[in-house]
Design a protein around this motif. Structure first.
Motif, PDB file in Angstrom:
ATOM      1  N   ASP A   1      26.254  58.372  11.809  1.00 40.15           N
ATOM      2  CA  ASP A   1      26.765  57.091  12.276  1.00 40.15           C
ATOM      3  C   ASP A   1      28.278  57.200  12.408  1.00 40.15           C
ATOM      4  N   VAL A   2      28.757  57.149  13.651  1.00 39.42           N
ATOM      5  CA  VAL A   2      30.162  57.454  13.922  1.00 39.42           C
ATOM      6  C   VAL A   2      30.810  56.353  14.751  1.00 39.42           C
ATOM      7  N   LEU A   3      32.132  56.327  14.730  1.00 37.60           N
ATOM      8  CA  LEU A   3      32.886  55.354  15.520  1.00 37.60           C
ATOM      9  C   LEU A   3      33.001  55.833  16.964  1.00 37.60           C
ATOM     10  N   LEU A   4      32.416  55.058  17.879  1.00 38.56           N
ATOM     11  CA  LEU A   4      32.563  55.288  19.308  1.00 38.56           C
ATOM     12  C   LEU A   4      33.176  54.049  19.941  1.00 38.56           C
ATOM     13  N   THR A   5      33.753  54.202  21.111  1.00 37.52           N
ATOM     14  CA  THR A   5      34.318  53.057  21.815  1.00 37.52           C
ATOM     15  C   THR A   5      33.714  52.961  23.208  1.00 37.52           C
ATOM     16  N   TYR A   6      33.615  51.731  23.690  1.00 33.72           N
ATOM     17  CA  TYR A   6      33.111  51.453  25.034  1.00 33.72           C
ATOM     18  C   TYR A   6      33.995  50.380  25.669  1.00 33.72           C
ATOM     19  N   PRO A   7      34.125  50.388  26.997  1.00 35.45           N
ATOM     20  CA  PRO A   7      34.946  49.359  27.637  1.00 35.45           C
ATOM     21  C   PRO A   7      34.252  48.001  27.596  1.00 35.45           C
ATOM     22  N   ASP A   8      35.003  46.974  27.256  1.00 35.16           N
ATOM     23  CA  ASP A   8      34.484  45.611  27.247  1.00 35.16           C
ATOM     24  C   ASP A   8      34.945  44.873  28.498  1.00 35.16           C
ATOM     25  N   SER A   9      36.233  44.962  28.791  1.00 38.58           N
ATOM     26  CA  SER A   9      36.771  44.388  30.023  1.00 38.58           C
ATOM     27  C   SER A   9      38.012  45.178  30.414  1.00 38.58           C
ATOM     28  N   ARG A  10      38.303  45.213  31.708  1.00 39.49           N
ATOM     29  CA  ARG A  10      39.479  45.917  32.192  1.00 39.49           C
ATOM     30  C   ARG A  10      39.847  45.383  33.552  1.00 39.49           C
ATOM     31  N   SER A  11      41.134  45.436  33.861  1.00 42.75           N
ATOM     32  CA  SER A  11      41.607  45.020  35.177  1.00 42.75           C
ATOM     33  C   SER A  11      42.932  45.705  35.458  1.00 42.75           C
ATOM     34  N   LEU A  12      43.217  45.858  36.743  1.00 47.04           N
ATOM     35  CA  LEU A  12      44.468  46.479  37.164  1.00 47.04           C
ATOM     36  C   LEU A  12      44.922  45.797  38.447  1.00 47.04           C
ATOM     37  N   THR A  13      46.126  45.248  38.401  1.00 44.05           N
ATOM     38  CA  THR A  13      46.700  44.545  39.545  1.00 44.05           C
ATOM     39  C   THR A  13      48.076  45.125  39.847  1.00 44.05           C
ATOM     40  N   LEU A  14      48.342  45.329  41.127  1.00 43.50           N
ATOM     41  CA  LEU A  14      49.636  45.843  41.583  1.00 43.50           C
ATOM     42  C   LEU A  14      50.335  44.788  42.427  1.00 43.50           C
ATOM     43  N   THR A  15      51.590  44.498  42.108  1.00 40.71           N
ATOM     44  CA  THR A  15      52.456  43.698  42.980  1.00 40.71           C
ATOM     45  C   THR A  15      53.441  44.673  43.613  1.00 40.71           C
ATOM     46  N   PRO A  16      53.217  45.047  44.894  1.00 37.01           N
ATOM     47  CA  PRO A  16      54.054  46.080  45.518  1.00 37.01           C
ATOM     48  C   PRO A  16      55.530  45.746  45.556  1.00 37.01           C
ATOM     49  N   SER A  17      55.843  44.467  45.792  1.00 38.81           N
ATOM     50  CA  SER A  17      57.237  44.010  45.813  1.00 38.81           C
ATOM     51  C   SER A  17      57.219  42.511  45.620  1.00 38.81           C
ATOM     52  N   PRO A  18      58.372  41.911  45.309  1.00 43.55           N
ATOM     53  CA  PRO A  18      58.390  40.463  45.096  1.00 43.55           C
ATOM     54  C   PRO A  18      57.931  39.651  46.295  1.00 43.55           C
ATOM     55  N   SER A  19      58.027  40.232  47.484  1.00 41.17           N
ATOM     56  CA  SER A  19      57.664  39.485  48.693  1.00 41.17           C
ATOM     57  C   SER A  19      56.228  39.731  49.143  1.00 41.17           C
ATOM     58  N   GLU A  20      55.496  40.574  48.451  1.00 45.33           N
ATOM     59  CA  GLU A  20      54.136  40.912  48.867  1.00 45.33           C
ATOM     60  C   GLU A  20      53.117  40.369  47.881  1.00 45.33           C
ATOM     61  N   PRO A  21      51.937  40.041  48.382  1.00 44.83           N
ATOM     62  CA  PRO A  21      50.885  39.508  47.486  1.00 44.83           C
ATOM     63  C   PRO A  21      50.338  40.617  46.594  1.00 44.83           C
ATOM     64  N   PRO A  22      49.813  40.271  45.452  1.00 39.22           N
ATOM     65  CA  PRO A  22      49.260  41.283  44.537  1.00 39.22           C
ATOM     66  C   PRO A  22      47.973  41.895  45.087  1.00 39.22           C
ATOM     67  N   ILE A  23      47.743  43.119  44.670  1.00 37.83           N
ATOM     68  CA  ILE A  23      46.516  43.848  45.014  1.00 37.83           C
ATOM     69  C   ILE A  23      45.728  44.057  43.729  1.00 37.83           C
ATOM     70  N   THR A  24      44.478  43.613  43.715  1.00 39.63           N
ATOM     71  CA  THR A  24      43.616  43.818  42.553  1.00 39.63           C
ATOM     72  C   THR A  24      42.625  44.936  42.870  1.00 39.63           C
ATOM     73  N   PHE A  25      42.619  45.959  42.059  1.00 39.10           N
ATOM     74  CA  PHE A  25      41.752  47.112  42.282  1.00 39.10           C
ATOM     75  C   PHE A  25      40.363  46.840  41.709  1.00 39.10           C
ATOM     76  N   ASP A  26      39.330  47.326  42.419  1.00 39.70           N
ATOM     77  CA  ASP A  26      37.974  47.067  41.914  1.00 39.70           C
ATOM     78  C   ASP A  26      37.545  48.089  40.862  1.00 39.70           C
ATOM     79  N   LEU A  27      38.250  49.222  40.757  1.00 37.81           N
ATOM     80  CA  LEU A  27      38.023  50.211  39.699  1.00 37.81           C
ATOM     81  C   LEU A  27      36.576  50.718  39.676  1.00 37.81           C
ATOM     82  N   LYS A  28      36.010  50.919  40.869  1.00 32.47           N
ATOM     83  CA  LYS A  28      34.636  51.389  40.975  1.00 32.47           C
ATOM     84  C   LYS A  28      34.574  52.712  41.729  1.00 32.47           C
ATOM     85  N   GLN A  29      33.691  53.590  41.256  1.00 32.60           N
ATOM     86  CA  GLN A  29      33.373  54.798  41.995  1.00 32.60           C
ATOM     87  C   GLN A  29      32.250  54.456  42.974  1.00 32.60           C
TER      88      GLN A  29
END
Length: 530
Positions: free
Chosen positions: A87-115
């Motif tokens: 019986d050992v300690l393992l980890t699994y993802p519960d939630s994750r997100s990644l958003t990029l704001t390219p510049s102050p004048s551009e809208p954010p890009i949200t990545f779907d993080l899927k293969q």
């Protein structure tokens, strides 16, 4: 046609065994073992297909089913087989997100993080069982900061940035895979003052170099959406039981003590694809990176930043005390039963695991079946053979380390050698590393097995022709399950494989189809490796 003309990993392993077991070698049984009469590509192909039909990460039901398959196969070979659980300690993802704001004048890009699956993907129906892309033992948290490109994230790369006047403190670094272990990439980022780390798979290294290069399923290269997942733990074994086995009811250190040990990262990190990495790179300004920091021929110009692109990285992982299962098979020796020769491979995979690790698992099962056939012909091993199918290797060599910790004194006094096969086959060309005590045995075995890619020569002849440096490498670090045997208790060890690195490593594209099309189309290398 699935009937091979030569035997390879199966033959190497058994040649290794018999050379150890029989003084002098029993030439009849040795010849029988590597003969075409015992060679069956269809069998090893069946093992691999069965083992890789579903993703089977450690602690999952699918991996428990794979353990049952290994157990039943060993038992069918009249090998005394059993399961050893921890019986050992393992980890699994519960939630994750990644958003990029390219510049102050551009809208954010949200990545779907899927293969992405592809048209005609035979595993599309189980693709949702693939664990969401993550780093095992990654720090949970949410960070926002400008992006700095740090090349491979090595210490010398941060030295270059310092010379350029680039301050990494308070930023989220973007590093590409390759050159160093992913856990060191995250650790170096933390020590440089970064608050988060993204690690991507650059097309230059894994995608065929860009241009007209195709990717899987049309070629062997990583697709743009492919992500190399993996652990960022810098230790070995269960992090909560350092130095002792994770047996039922055992004492454990706290999560706070684990974090203070220095073996787990202290900033959030996430693996991402080439496509997502390139999008982020296009948002980075500042000085142009050095020529050897640049990407493929059709990639954008890489700059180092910081910013103006800003990312918001959120990751929450769940920590679970999970049951892992090592499957063990024992053939007792007749002359020295208290002396052990041990063959090991791990079973758990981040996704389907056709190369890593189940090409090695299939080889292990072929060894078992061949040894059964030898026993029917009257062969008996001089020393006891232990066949080990480890669990949770991907998290930190956990299954093998726990077993060695539990049996340290016994193994230190009785183990003769440990032979490891992890990624048994990923392409052409034989490679071996080991401790000096086993050099002659490796050479002798390779001289007696036909090269699966050239029937006019032996593996040894191919080996010496293709090696520019030393023929047999030395085992350092903690790259696979030999580590506990060699580094904890000083048992002589060796590690073998066909092929070197492969581009779909630790992604959902490491499946049976990739092996059948690119790794070993006729499964002759798989048989030879056995």
């Amino acid at each position: 046609m699935l009937k091979t003309t030569g035997a390879t990993f199966l033959a190497i392993a058994t040649s290794f065994f018999i050379l150890l077991f029989s003084p002098p070698p029993k030439s009849y049984y040795h010849s029988l073992f590597i003969s075409s009469s015992l060679s069956d590509n269809a069998s090893i192909s069946h093992h691999l297909r069965t083992l890789t039909r579903r993703p089977h990460v450690a602690g999952s039901q699918a991996n428990a089913e794979a353990a049952s398959y290994v157990l039943s196969t060993l038992s069918a070979c009249n090998i005394k087989a059993h399961i050893v659980s921890y019986d050992v300690l393992l980890t699994y993802p519960d939630s994750r997100s990644l958003t990029l704001t390219p510049s102050p004048s551009e809208p954010p890009i949200t990545f779907d993080l899927k293969q992405e699956i592809y048209e005609g993907d035979p595993y599309a129906d189980v693709a949702d069982e693939v664990l969401p892309t993550n780093h095992a033992y990654a720090k949970s948290g949410s960070v926002i900061g400008p992006v700095v490109y740090v090349n491979y994230g090595r210490v010398e790369d941060y030295g270059t940035l310092k010379e350029m006047g680039v301050n990494v403190t308070g930023t989220v670094v973007l590093a590409r895979y390759g050159e160093i272990y992913r856990g060191d990439i995250v650790m170096n980022a933390f020590e440089a003052g970064a608050i988060g780390a993204l690690v991507y798979t650059d097309r230059k290294d894994y995608g065929g170099g860009g241009g007209d290069a195709k990717w899987f399923p049309d070629d062997k290269w990583m697709p743009p959406s492919g992500v190399q997942v993996g652990t960022v733990y810098n230790g070995s074994g269960d992090p909560t039981t350092p130095g002792w086995a994770s047996s039922e009811g055992c004492e454990r250190v706290s999560i706070e003590e684990v974090e203070s040990s220095g073996d787990v990262p202290l900033i959030p990190s996430m693996p991402i694809s080439d496509a997502d990495g390139e999008t982020i790179l296009r948002s980075i300004g500042g000085q142009i990176a050095k020529d050897n920091w640049q990407g493929s021929i059709d990639a954008p110009t890489y700059r180092v930043g910081p910013g103006p692109g800003v990312v918001n990285l959120e990751y929450n992982g769940k920590q679970v005390i999970a049951t892992i299962q090592n499957v063990m098979g024992v053939i007792e020796g007749v002359e020295e039963p208290d002396r052990f020769v041990i063959l090991g491979n791990h079973r758990d995979a981040w996704t389907f695991g056709a190369v890593d690790p189940n090409s090695g698992t299939a080889a292990l099962l072929e060894v078992a079946q061949r040894l059964q056939k030898l026993q029917r012909s009257g062969w008996k091993p001089r020393r006891t053979i232990i066949l080990c199918n480890w669990d949770a290797e991907e998290y930190g060599l956990t299954g093998s380390t726990e077993w060695v910790e539990e049996n340290r004194d016994l193994l230190a006094s009785r183990a003769v050698a440990y032979l490891n096969v992890d990624c048994a086959v990923s392409g052409a060309g034989f490679h071996a590393s080991g401790t000096p005590q086993l050099d002659d045995l490796l050479k002798q075995a390779a001289q007696q097995v036909q090269d699966p890619d050239n029937s006019s020569q032996t593996i040894y002849e191919q080996w010496i022709q293709s090696t520019e440096s030393s023929l047999i490498g030395r085992l350092g670090g903690a790259g696979s399950d030999y580590a506990a045997f060699l580094q904890h208790i000083g048992v002589p060890a060796a590690d073998m494989r066909f092929g070197a690195g492969y581009p779909v490593y630790h992604s959902m594209y490491d499946d049976y189809t990739w092996m059948e099309k690119f790794g070993d189309p006729m499964f002759h290398r798989n048989v030879a490796g056995t």
